[in-house]
Motif scaffolding. Sequence first.
Motif, PDB file in Angstrom:
ATOM      1  N   PHE A  22       0.898  -1.166   0.135  1.00 16.97           N
ATOM      2  CA  PHE A  22       0.148   0.031  -0.116  1.00 16.97           C
ATOM      3  C   PHE A  22       0.950   1.216   0.150  1.00 16.97           C
ATOM      4  O   PHE A  22       0.488   2.174  -0.945  1.00 16.97           O
ATOM      5  CB  PHE A  22      -0.812  -0.086   1.190  1.00 16.97           C
ATOM      6  N   GLU A  23       1.856   1.091   0.686  1.00 14.84           N
ATOM      7  CA  GLU A  23       3.012   2.249   0.866  1.00 14.84           C
ATOM      8  C   GLU A  23       3.831   2.419  -0.326  1.00 14.84           C
ATOM      9  O   GLU A  23       3.804   3.609  -0.580  1.00 14.84           O
ATOM     10  CB  GLU A  23       3.842   2.089   2.023  1.00 14.84           C
ATOM     11  N   ASP A  24       3.956   1.523  -1.311  1.00 12.96           N
ATOM     12  CA  ASP A  24       4.717   1.720  -2.333  1.00 12.96           C
ATOM     13  C   ASP A  24       4.113   1.708  -3.399  1.00 12.96           C
ATOM     14  O   ASP A  24       4.875   2.100  -4.623  1.00 12.96           O
ATOM     15  CB  ASP A  24       5.744   0.602  -2.299  1.00 12.96           C
ATOM     16  N   MET A  25       2.953   1.588  -3.765  1.00 11.92           N
ATOM     17  CA  MET A  25       2.268   1.421  -5.077  1.00 11.92           C
ATOM     18  C   MET A  25       1.319   2.638  -5.396  1.00 11.92           C
ATOM     19  O   MET A  25       0.589   3.254  -4.275  1.00 11.92           O
ATOM     20  CB  MET A  25       1.532   0.298  -5.180  1.00 11.92           C
ATOM     21  N   ALA A  26       1.362   3.000  -6.645  1.00 12.59           N
ATOM     22  CA  ALA A  26       0.145   3.860  -7.163  1.00 12.59           C
ATOM     23  C   ALA A  26      -0.946   3.406  -7.092  1.00 12.59           C
ATOM     24  O   ALA A  26      -2.478   4.000  -6.715  1.00 12.59           O
ATOM     25  CB  ALA A  26       0.311   4.190  -8.354  1.00 12.59           C
ATOM     26  N   ALA A  27      -1.418   2.124  -7.148  1.00  8.16           N
ATOM     27  CA  ALA A  27      -2.530   1.170  -7.244  1.00  8.16           C
ATOM     28  C   ALA A  27      -2.663   0.318  -5.988  1.00  8.16           C
ATOM     29  O   ALA A  27      -1.909  -1.005  -6.084  1.00  8.16           O
ATOM     30  CB  ALA A  27      -2.732   0.569  -8.350  1.00  8.16           C
ATOM     31  N   PRO A  28      -3.091   0.604  -4.761  1.00  8.55           N
ATOM     32  CA  PRO A  28      -2.685  -0.158  -3.451  1.00  8.55           C
ATOM     33  C   PRO A  28      -3.585  -1.598  -3.452  1.00  8.55           C
ATOM     34  O   PRO A  28      -4.913  -1.279  -4.230  1.00  8.55           O
ATOM     35  CB  PRO A  28      -3.287   0.614  -2.528  1.00  8.55           C
ATOM     36  N   ARG A  43     -12.341  -0.727  -0.745  1.00  8.68           N
ATOM     37  CA  ARG A  43     -11.848  -0.638   0.515  1.00  8.68           C
ATOM     38  C   ARG A  43     -10.301  -1.049   0.319  1.00  8.68           C
ATOM     39  O   ARG A  43      -9.942  -1.869  -0.462  1.00  8.68           O
ATOM     40  CB  ARG A  43     -12.410  -1.719   1.299  1.00  8.68           C
ATOM     41  N   GLN A  44      -9.455  -0.146   0.897  1.00 14.12           N
ATOM     42  CA  GLN A  44      -8.050  -0.505   0.667  1.00 14.12           C
ATOM     43  C   GLN A  44      -7.494  -1.095   1.858  1.00 14.12           C
ATOM     44  O   GLN A  44      -7.668  -0.602   3.037  1.00 14.12           O
ATOM     45  CB  GLN A  44      -7.211   0.844   0.298  1.00 14.12           C
ATOM     46  N   ALA A  52      -9.035  -5.421   7.837  1.00 13.74           N
ATOM     47  CA  ALA A  52      -8.633  -6.535   6.775  1.00 13.74           C
ATOM     48  C   ALA A  52      -8.419  -7.788   7.482  1.00 13.74           C
ATOM     49  O   ALA A  52      -8.793  -8.932   7.202  1.00 13.74           O
ATOM     50  CB  ALA A  52      -7.501  -6.128   6.057  1.00 13.74           C
ATOM     51  N   GLY A  53      -7.582  -7.843   8.738  1.00 20.24           N
ATOM     52  CA  GLY A  53      -7.018  -9.281   9.208  1.00 20.24           C
ATOM     53  C   GLY A  53      -8.339  -9.815  10.052  1.00 20.24           C
ATOM     54  O   GLY A  53      -8.712 -10.975   9.781  1.00 20.24           O
ATOM     55  N   ARG A  54      -9.296  -8.782  10.528  1.00 19.69           N
ATOM     56  CA  ARG A  54     -10.367  -9.408  11.101  1.00 19.69           C
ATOM     57  C   ARG A  54     -11.348 -10.134  10.358  1.00 19.69           C
ATOM     58  O   ARG A  54     -11.851 -11.057  10.398  1.00 19.69           O
ATOM     59  CB  ARG A  54     -11.200  -8.462  11.887  1.00 19.69           C
ATOM     60  N   ALA A 132      -7.788 -10.414  -3.870  1.00 15.89           N
ATOM     61  CA  ALA A 132      -7.255  -9.223  -4.240  1.00 15.89           C
ATOM     62  C   ALA A 132      -5.625  -9.265  -3.820  1.00 15.89           C
ATOM     63  O   ALA A 132      -4.898  -8.971  -4.735  1.00 15.89           O
ATOM     64  CB  ALA A 132      -7.639  -8.134  -3.692  1.00 15.89           C
ATOM     65  N   THR A 133      -5.235  -9.970  -2.860  1.00 19.34           N
ATOM     66  CA  THR A 133      -3.975 -10.256  -2.278  1.00 19.34           C
ATOM     67  C   THR A 133      -3.300 -10.987  -3.281  1.00 19.34           C
ATOM     68  O   THR A 133      -2.067 -10.708  -3.527  1.00 19.34           O
ATOM     69  CB  THR A 133      -3.986 -10.671  -0.804  1.00 19.34           C
ATOM     70  N   ARG A 134      -3.764 -12.192  -3.537  1.00 18.49           N
ATOM     71  CA  ARG A 134      -2.965 -13.205  -4.482  1.00 18.49           C
ATOM     72  C   ARG A 134      -2.903 -12.438  -5.832  1.00 18.49           C
ATOM     73  O   ARG A 134      -1.789 -12.545  -6.455  1.00 18.49           O
ATOM     74  CB  ARG A 134      -3.994 -14.213  -4.591  1.00 18.49           C
ATOM     75  N   GLU A 135      -3.940 -11.634  -6.421  1.00 21.07           N
ATOM     76  CA  GLU A 135      -3.936 -11.128  -7.678  1.00 21.07           C
ATOM     77  C   GLU A 135      -2.621 -10.122  -7.502  1.00 21.07           C
ATOM     78  O   GLU A 135      -1.944  -9.876  -8.692  1.00 21.07           O
ATOM     79  CB  GLU A 135      -5.160 -10.775  -8.336  1.00 21.07           C
TER      80      GLU A 135
END
Length: 174
Positions: A22-28, A43-44, A52-54, A132-135
């Motif tokens: 999230f910190e490093d990308m233009a598309a989080p 939601r990001q 997100a963890g919950r 989304a995480t996998r992709e």
Amino acid sequence: MSAYLVDRIHIDLLVRFGASQFEDMAAPLAWWVTSPDGGGALRQLGEDPSYAGRVLWTENLRSVAARYPHHVSGERPGPIGLTDDEIEQYAYVDPGYTLTPLEAIHACEFLKAQSCHTTDYRDREAYRVVHATREHAIRLLPGSRGPWGWTAENVAARRRPRLTRLLVESSYGA
């Protein structure tokens, strides 16, 4: 098929992977959340890592509870003594390690296997977070993704550099 509660660090690691990107990308890393009124919002992950963890861990709990309805809090398959309240009150803790993209893909597949034991899993927010995480991790893998639609010309162009390298290596005994 069996299911069990994943360890807290598994969730923390997936969240850190997404939040660090999230910190490093233009598309989080983001996913779509549908509201009861039919609307929705993007939601990001980096906005609220604990949320997100919950979402991920409570879906895992929901799956295990559906698979083993006779088991009660603190006695479900998984870490010994882990209670439903601990899962539902999850707050992100930095694990001190960021998964590589390949490790993140594997962690997503593992969590999905432990969280898919309900008939509506693919309709749940946790499914969208895992997807989304996998992709996102796949997009971070090194190397060319190849053309958008393969043709014989694309294949021929890909073969040339490999053949040249093989010829050079065989000429020099490399």
